[in-house]
Design an enzyme around this catalytic site. Structure first.
Site, short mmCIF file in Angstrom:
data_model
loop_
_atom_site.label_atom_id
_atom_site.label_comp_id
_atom_site.label_asym_id
_atom_site.label_seq_id
_atom_site.Cartn_x
_atom_site.Cartn_y
_atom_site.Cartn_z
N VAL A 204 0.81 -1.07 -0.18
CA VAL A 204 -0.05 0.03 -0.03
C VAL A 204 0.96 1.20 -0.05
O VAL A 204 1.83 1.30 0.82
CB VAL A 204 -0.87 -0.02 1.21
CG1 VAL A 204 -1.74 1.34 1.35
CG2 VAL A 204 -1.57 -1.25 1.24
N LYS A 205 0.45 2.05 -0.91
CA LYS A 205 1.18 3.37 -0.79
C LYS A 205 0.50 4.51 -0.62
O LYS A 205 -0.78 4.89 -1.02
CB LYS A 205 1.84 3.74 -2.28
CG LYS A 205 2.39 5.08 -2.40
CD LYS A 205 2.68 5.78 -3.96
CE LYS A 205 3.29 6.77 -4.10
NZ LYS A 205 3.19 7.30 -5.21
#
Length: 311
Positions: A204-205
């Site tokens: 996840v960014k």
């Protein structure tokens, strides 16, 4: 390269995935200067599509050349290089096997102002396989009126990507029914990260969160349970806890261009909070090459030191 205990631990979080996906996770985690540490520094270059070539590359005209970014990621020891279809295609053969690649599958431009933010799908899982990528990237906008379409599109893309052994990286950027300040509020960032993990993301960014709280119902819980969010490192720790209690890899964007000291100070706080790494574009490629390379090298050093300290 043998697997370190840390890499083995991270792989154990993805036990539902097939050997192909596990292998590509290893390719990411065992590449570059941070190999084996469980930390990631990724060079993303989707800004040309998102903001236009002048806004993206005028500060450093060499960066108009796709080869520039491949070489920068390779020379500095990044774990991977991420870009839209055209930029990857332009150098994939020349740099084959030298750096793990991530194909950014959806993008938007800044020429229009849609009522409900949504990115167009501009690449495919088949493109990623053809180019030898380890994974695909996809942006969602929690808070947008079009978010359900993005979630449903991502579900189908994720199903295909996992079936074919690719890693799924989700850019989770809240926008839409939020104030501008709210887009990086701690409650919103933690929520956006959790949503991406719920949608099946391996990585996840999100953006580094501020101490602002956007939702009044969330504010009550932060106050009732005295959740510490005063410092950036505390907020990073909270976002990671909110993302399956640290059992998903969460990395943080570098944000808008800023001074070297400010970038490194922020990265130190990210690392102190237990961030799995940074995905840094403009702050690297908008500088002259030597300066951009030095910055990435220093960012990698901070994460290496954090790993050695058990953070």
């Amino acid at each position: 390269m043998a697997l370190t205990d840390r890499v083995k631990q991270i792989l154990s979080w993805y036990s539902s995935d097939n050997p192909g996906t596990q292998t590509n996770l290893v390719r990411l985690l065992n590449h570059g200067a941070l190999a084996g540490t469980g930390k990631l520094v990724i060079l993303p270059v989707d800004q040309g599509f998102e903001h236009g070539p002048v806004r993206s590359f005028a500060p450093n005209p060499e960066a108009n050349d796709p080869d520039y970014h491949y070489q920068l990621a390779i020379d500095t020891g990044c774990n991977a290089y991420a870009a839209p279809l055209g930029f990857l295609e332009a150098g994939a053969a020349k740099f084959a096997g030298q750096i793990p690649l991530i194909l950014k599958l959806n993008n938007s431009d800044s020429l229009g102002k849609p009522e409900h933010p949504i990115s167009a799908v501009t690449g495919s899982v088949e493109d990623a396989l053809r180019l030898g990528c380890v994974g695909i990237g996809y942006t969602i906008y929690p808070g947008s009126g079009a978010r359900n379409q993005m979630y449903e599109d991502l579900r189908e893309i994720t199903l295909e990507a996992k079936r074919k052994g690719l890693v799924v990286i989700v850019w989770s950027y809240a926008r839409g029914a939020l104030s501008k300040t709210g887009e990086t509020a701690i409650d919103v960032i933690a929520y956006a990260s959790h949503i991406a993990a719920e949608l099946g993301a391996h990585i996840v960014k999100v953006k580094p969160p501020t101490a602002h709280i956007e939702q009044e119902e969330a504010r009550k819980m932060y106050e009732k349970y005295n959740i510490p969010i005063a410092t950036l490192s505390e907020r990073i720790r909270h976002v990671i806890q909110s993302t399956f209690n640290g059992r998903r890899v969460v990395i943080f964007s570098g944000g808008e261009a800023k001074g070297v000291d400010a970038v490194l100070a922020e990265v130190r706080e990210l690392a102190a909070g237990g961030s799995f790494g940074s995905i840094m574009g403009r702050n690297a490629f908008q500088r002259p090459r030597a300066e951009g390379a030095e910055l990435l090298t220093n960012v990698i050093r901070i994460y290496k030191e954090a790993s050695a300290a058990g953070r």
